[in-house]
Design a protein around this motif. Structure first.
Motif, PDB file in Angstrom:
ATOM      1  N   TYR A  64      40.562  41.909  40.970  1.00 57.61           N
ATOM      2  CA  TYR A  64      40.039  42.316  39.651  1.00 57.61           C
ATOM      3  C   TYR A  64      38.511  42.257  39.664  1.00 57.61           C
ATOM      4  N   ASN A  65      37.965  41.150  40.169  1.00 61.30           N
ATOM      5  CA  ASN A  65      36.507  41.019  40.236  1.00 61.30           C
ATOM      6  C   ASN A  65      35.895  42.115  41.103  1.00 61.30           C
ATOM      7  N   LYS A  66      36.563  42.401  42.218  1.00 63.49           N
ATOM      8  CA  LYS A  66      36.066  43.447  43.124  1.00 63.49           C
ATOM      9  C   LYS A  66      36.036  44.794  42.393  1.00 63.49           C
ATOM     10  N   ALA A  67      37.117  45.081  41.667  1.00 60.02           N
ATOM     11  CA  ALA A  67      37.193  46.357  40.945  1.00 60.02           C
ATOM     12  C   ALA A  67      36.145  46.419  39.833  1.00 60.02           C
ATOM     13  N   LEU A  68      35.898  45.295  39.165  1.00 64.98           N
ATOM     14  CA  LEU A  68      34.885  45.278  38.102  1.00 64.98           C
ATOM     15  C   LEU A  68      33.490  45.523  38.667  1.00 64.98           C
ATOM     16  N   GLU A  69      33.217  44.940  39.826  1.00 68.58           N
ATOM     17  CA  GLU A  69      31.906  45.164  40.458  1.00 68.58           C
ATOM     18  C   GLU A  69      31.755  46.632  40.870  1.00 68.58           C
ATOM     19  N   GLN A  70      32.822  47.202  41.408  1.00 66.10           N
ATOM     20  CA  GLN A  70      32.783  48.623  41.785  1.00 66.10           C
ATOM     21  C   GLN A  70      32.622  49.504  40.546  1.00 66.10           C
ATOM     22  N   LEU A  71      33.285  49.108  39.466  1.00 67.08           N
ATOM     23  CA  LEU A  71      33.154  49.862  38.219  1.00 67.08           C
ATOM     24  C   LEU A  71      31.724  49.791  37.703  1.00 67.08           C
ATOM     25  N   ASP A  72      31.152  48.622  37.790  1.00 69.04           N
ATOM     26  CA  ASP A  72      29.772  48.427  37.341  1.00 69.04           C
ATOM     27  C   ASP A  72      28.832  49.370  38.098  1.00 69.04           C
ATOM     28  N   ASP A  73      29.033  49.441  39.408  1.00 64.67           N
ATOM     29  CA  ASP A  73      28.199  50.330  40.223  1.00 64.67           C
ATOM     30  C   ASP A  73      28.457  51.791  39.878  1.00 64.67           C
ATOM     31  N   ALA A  74      29.743  52.131  39.697  1.00 64.90           N
ATOM     32  CA  ALA A  74      30.096  53.525  39.414  1.00 64.90           C
ATOM     33  C   ALA A  74      29.510  53.974  38.074  1.00 64.90           C
ATOM     34  N   VAL A  75      29.568  53.085  37.076  1.00 65.73           N
ATOM     35  CA  VAL A  75      29.004  53.413  35.763  1.00 65.73           C
ATOM     36  C   VAL A  75      27.498  53.580  35.879  1.00 65.73           C
ATOM     37  N   ALA A  76      26.865  52.683  36.633  1.00 58.29           N
ATOM     38  CA  ALA A  76      25.404  52.754  36.782  1.00 58.29           C
ATOM     39  C   ALA A  76      24.978  54.061  37.455  1.00 58.29           C
ATOM     40  N   LYS A  77      25.802  54.530  38.357  1.00 60.01           N
ATOM     41  CA  LYS A  77      25.480  55.774  39.076  1.00 60.01           C
ATOM     42  C   LYS A  77      25.959  57.017  38.326  1.00 60.01           C
ATOM     43  N   GLY A  78      26.686  56.838  37.262  1.00 55.30           N
ATOM     44  CA  GLY A  78      27.243  57.980  36.544  1.00 55.30           C
ATOM     45  C   GLY A  78      28.306  58.698  37.357  1.00 55.30           C
ATOM     46  N   ASP A  79      29.010  57.953  38.190  1.00 62.00           N
ATOM     47  CA  ASP A  79      30.018  58.532  39.079  1.00 62.00           C
ATOM     48  C   ASP A  79      31.377  58.558  38.369  1.00 62.00           C
ATOM     49  N   ALA A  80      31.604  59.608  37.588  1.00 56.92           N
ATOM     50  CA  ALA A  80      32.822  59.675  36.763  1.00 56.92           C
ATOM     51  C   ALA A  80      34.110  59.628  37.586  1.00 56.92           C
ATOM     52  N   PRO A  81      34.224  60.358  38.691  1.00 59.05           N
ATOM     53  CA  PRO A  81      35.473  60.261  39.462  1.00 59.05           C
ATOM     54  C   PRO A  81      35.755  58.835  39.949  1.00 59.05           C
ATOM     55  N   LEU A  86      39.114  53.853  39.571  1.00 57.02           N
ATOM     56  CA  LEU A  86      39.238  52.387  39.515  1.00 57.02           C
ATOM     57  C   LEU A  86      40.191  51.900  38.431  1.00 57.02           C
ATOM     58  N   GLN A  87      40.615  52.788  37.533  1.00 55.68           N
ATOM     59  CA  GLN A  87      41.402  52.337  36.380  1.00 55.68           C
ATOM     60  C   GLN A  87      42.726  51.672  36.773  1.00 55.68           C
ATOM     61  N   SER A  88      43.393  52.219  37.784  1.00 62.61           N
ATOM     62  CA  SER A  88      44.699  51.637  38.136  1.00 62.61           C
ATOM     63  C   SER A  88      44.533  50.240  38.734  1.00 62.61           C
ATOM     64  N   ALA A  89      43.481  50.034  39.541  1.00 61.24           N
ATOM     65  CA  ALA A  89      43.240  48.703  40.114  1.00 61.24           C
ATOM     66  C   ALA A  89      42.872  47.704  39.029  1.00 61.24           C
ATOM     67  N   ILE A  90      42.129  48.170  38.041  1.00 57.35           N
ATOM     68  CA  ILE A  90      41.742  47.280  36.938  1.00 57.35           C
ATOM     69  C   ILE A  90      42.958  46.914  36.096  1.00 57.35           C
ATOM     70  N   LYS A  91      43.810  47.914  35.827  1.00 60.92           N
ATOM     71  CA  LYS A  91      45.011  47.635  35.026  1.00 60.92           C
ATOM     72  C   LYS A  91      45.947  46.669  35.762  1.00 60.92           C
ATOM     73  N   PHE A  92      46.159  46.915  37.047  1.00 59.61           N
ATOM     74  CA  PHE A  92      47.104  46.091  37.803  1.00 59.61           C
ATOM     75  C   PHE A  92      46.577  44.665  37.996  1.00 59.61           C
ATOM     76  N   ASN A  93      45.363  44.551  38.509  1.00 55.76           N
ATOM     77  CA  ASN A  93      44.845  43.216  38.817  1.00 55.76           C
ATOM     78  C   ASN A  93      44.375  42.468  37.566  1.00 55.76           C
ATOM     79  N   GLY A  94      43.780  43.213  36.624  1.00 57.75           N
ATOM     80  CA  GLY A  94      43.410  42.587  35.357  1.00 57.75           C
ATOM     81  C   GLY A  94      44.650  42.154  34.594  1.00 57.75           C
ATOM     82  N   GLY A  95      45.674  43.003  34.615  1.00 56.58           N
ATOM     83  CA  GLY A  95      46.936  42.637  33.980  1.00 56.58           C
ATOM     84  C   GLY A  95      47.552  41.416  34.639  1.00 56.58           C
ATOM     85  N   GLY A  96      47.497  41.364  35.957  1.00 61.24           N
ATOM     86  CA  GLY A  96      48.025  40.196  36.680  1.00 61.24           C
ATOM     87  C   GLY A  96      47.318  38.924  36.269  1.00 61.24           C
TER      88      GLY A  96
END
Ligand SMILES: [Fe+2]
Length: 228
Positions: A64-81, A86-96
């Motif tokens: 979950y932490n790894k996915a959040l860090e990747q999301l943070d970078d992706a948002v900062a870069k404006g990398d929409a894809p 990352l949504q499925s990894a966040i849902k699965f690991n964050g949900g866990g």
């Protein structure tokens, strides 16, 4: 959720005019169990509790932490894809992480009240809605046994309709995925990692015994808070 959080700060390289901009990224760490690993025996063995907490829950948090860090970078870069990917990894690991943090509090050693039936308002609500606690347990056990693959069985409260619900969720989906107004009172992990070391493939025996260490006091406190 009583979680210890680590605050990491990142300097954004793309800050305009050389100014430094800081963003806080909250990551998560493994919450302590409120009892010893062996304290739920014989209903749930200490080996299962240790493995479940130290390995399985920790892995959800790490990923979950790894996915959040990747999301943070992706948002900062404006990398929409990348954000969408990352949504499925966040849902699965964050949900866990969310589900297991609740699960540990749903259980209590017998000497600390585990297995004692719900009292006061939650006890009345269960009797009114299901007929009796025994009927509710039979319903949850039947739905938990019938759930295909891995998932969770929940007793929840619909905070809008002010009524109790029994729901199952697949994989690590939290209860809120079944409705935005649903708050979990009790969740039972029916992944094999929760019982296989002790119960092998006999999930119904695990479900039968887990009620002996169910922390109805916690469920009652959540109910009273959400439904005063
Ligand atoms: Fe689990």
């Amino acid at each position: 959720m009583a979680l210890r959080t680590l605050l990491t700060r990142k300097i954004l390289a793309d800050s305009p005019l050389g100014t430094l901009r800081f963003r806080g990224l909250q990551t998560f760490s493994l919450p302590d169990l409120p009892y010893d690993y062996g304290a739920l025996e014989p209903a749930i063995s200490g080996d299962i509790m240790q493995l479940h907490h130290q390995k399985h829950h920790q892995t959800y948090i790490t990923n979950y932490n790894k996915a959040l860090e990747q999301l943070d970078d992706a948002v900062a870069k404006g990398d929409a894809p990348a954000v969408v990917k990352l949504q499925s990894a966040i849902k699965f690991n964050g949900g866990g992480h969310v589900n297991h943090s609740i699960f540990w509090k749903n259980l209590a050693p017998v000497r600390e009240g585990g297995g004692e039936p719900p009292k006061s308002s939650l006890g009345w609500a269960i009797d009114n809605h299901f007929g009796s606690l025994e009927v509710l347990i039979q319903k949850m056990n039947a739905e938990g046994a019938a759930l295909q693959g891995s998932g969770w069985i929940w007793l929840g409260l619909d905070t809008e309709l002010k009524r109790l619900v029994v729901e199952t969720t697949a994989n690590q989906d939290p209860l809120v995925t079944k409705g935005p107004n649903l708050v979990p009172l009790l969740g039972i992990d029916v992944w094999e990692h929760a019982y296989y070391l002790q119960y092998k493939n006999v999930r119904p025996d695990y479900l039968k015994n887990i009620w002996k260490v169910m922390n109805w006091k916690y469920a009652g406190e959540v109910f009273d808070k959400e439904c005063p």
